[in-house]
Enzyme design. Structure first.
Site, short mmCIF file in Angstrom:
data_model
loop_
_atom_site.label_atom_id
_atom_site.label_comp_id
_atom_site.label_asym_id
_atom_site.label_seq_id
_atom_site.Cartn_x
_atom_site.Cartn_y
_atom_site.Cartn_z
CD GLU A 34 -2.93 -0.90 -0.08
OE1 GLU A 34 -3.07 0.43 -0.50
OE2 GLU A 34 -3.58 -1.68 -0.54
CE1 TYR A 117 -6.90 2.75 -0.25
CE2 TYR A 117 -4.50 3.05 0.21
CZ TYR A 117 -5.63 2.26 -0.63
OH TYR A 117 -5.47 1.33 -1.31
CG ASP A 135 -7.92 4.33 -3.94
OD1 ASP A 135 -9.11 4.42 -4.23
OD2 ASP A 135 -7.26 3.85 -4.62
#
Ligand code: SF4
Length: 346
Positions: A34, A117, A135
């Site tokens: 991520e 997020y 996102d």
């Protein structure tokens, strides 16, 4: 609403890309992917992800690595504060959680560099917790699907779109829902070429019905770009390097001696400023110029050659040769210049 989750779930199972971090519930690996994938293309990010896992197989390995090593591995990805935050967070996990990745949203959210997020992504992908990720892809899909004008870069917009996503999420399988909506945004509901005719949501998409696909999502402000003018000194034989220690772009990375000026001057005026500021003597004309674009800054970089055979005090700098350079984390801009040096002669 259940239709939305069901439709994208069916689509996702048939269309998802096989990515190395997709079929794991290892929180450390998910977190790495991520952080790497923020602002990075998937094909580029994949190599960095694999390199990080190989060099730092555990959170402890990452936490105990010297920062220079982490930055060196990150070199070329840009946004170096992400690498520094990753490193700090690994240390936090080691000291506060005994090296085990925290397993609830609020503890995950406390980690350095982890925003809403990323916390939602880790919580859902690794621990099956029902937190919707929001996102850029999700903002786009939802603003179009609901024909929603509220700007996505406002507090109200963030709250509203998070509520939309949390109302839609399949609580029994939040990980697949989150993956599916992001994948739909990445592959179908794309910024400039949405493929609405193959989209599983096209029957109920209000933005499509209103013919407003490309007007959405709405942003309230344009990001301001700052122009900066960098002048670097390159010495062909003993390369001079310094560490960037100030709170700025490329913090803790290495670069050539630098003079930054407020505005572009003539070459002879610039030469004077450089020589006066650094006490180094340079050739009269620059050897290369680049415009290097970062997210909020445009760097106009000019490279000058150090004059050989002139007595100068270079003791403030690290001195190395070309092969030693591989040991230092250097910004992509300097790397671009060195690639040109290696492929031609100035
Ligand atoms: S129908 Fe088009 S605009 Fe609507 S969600 Fe699908 S791709 Fe996006």
């Amino acid at each position: 609403m259940r239709d939305f989750a069901l439709l994208i779930d069916v689509w996702y199972r048939q269309n998802k890309r096989n990515l190395p971090w997709r079929d794991t519930q290892n929180a450390y690996h998910i977190w790495l992917s991520e952080v790497i994938l923020q602002q990075t293309r998937v094909d580029q990010g994949k190599n960095y992800y694999l390199k990080f896992i190989k060099n730092f197989p555990t959170i402890k390995d990452l936490a105990l690595a010297p920062e220079d090593e982490v930055l060196k591995l990150w070199q070329g990805l840009g946004y170096y504060s992400r690498a520094r935050n990753l490193h700090t967070a690994a240390k936090q996990i080691l000291s506060n959680h005994d090296g085990h990745f925290p397993s609830n949203y609020s503890d995950i959210r406390q980690l350095k560099g982890v925003g809403d997020y990323t916390a939602a992504a880790i919580a859902s992908f690794a621990f099956d917790l029902p937190h919707a990720v929001v996102d850029g892809n999700v903002f786009r899909v939802l603003s179009r699907y609901y024909n929603e004008d509220t700007p996505i870069d406002t507090t109200l917009g963030k709250k509203l779109f998070t509520e939309y996503a949390n109302n839609l999420i399949n609580k029994k399988d939040p990980a697949s829902f989150n993956q599916a909506i992001m994948e739909l945004g990445a592959l179908v509901c794309t910024p400039k070429k949405a493929v609405c005719n193959t989209c599983p949501l096209n029957d109920s998409c209000q933005g499509l019905r209103a013919n407003r696909v490309y007007e959405l999502p709405v942003k309230s402000k344009k990001t301001k770009t700052r122009n900066r003018f960098f002048h670097y000194i390159y010495s062909e034989q003993n390369i001079l390097l310094q560490k960037r220690t100030q709170k700025d772009i490329w913090e803790n990375m290495y670069e050539f001696p630098l003079v930054e000026v407020e505005k572009q001057l003539t070459p002879s005026a610039t030469k004077n400023v450089i020589e006066k500021t650094l006490g180094l003597i340079i050739e009269p004309s620059p050897i290369a110029e680049y415009k290097h674009i970062l997210s909020h800054q445009h760097i106009f970089a000019t490279f000058w050659k150090l004059k050989l055979n002139k007595p100068m005090d270079t003791s403030n700098y690290i001195q190395c040769n070309h092969s030693d350079l591989a040991e230092y984390a250097i910004p992509r801009l300097i790397d671009r210049f060195l690639e040109q040096v290696n492929s031609s002669s100035f």
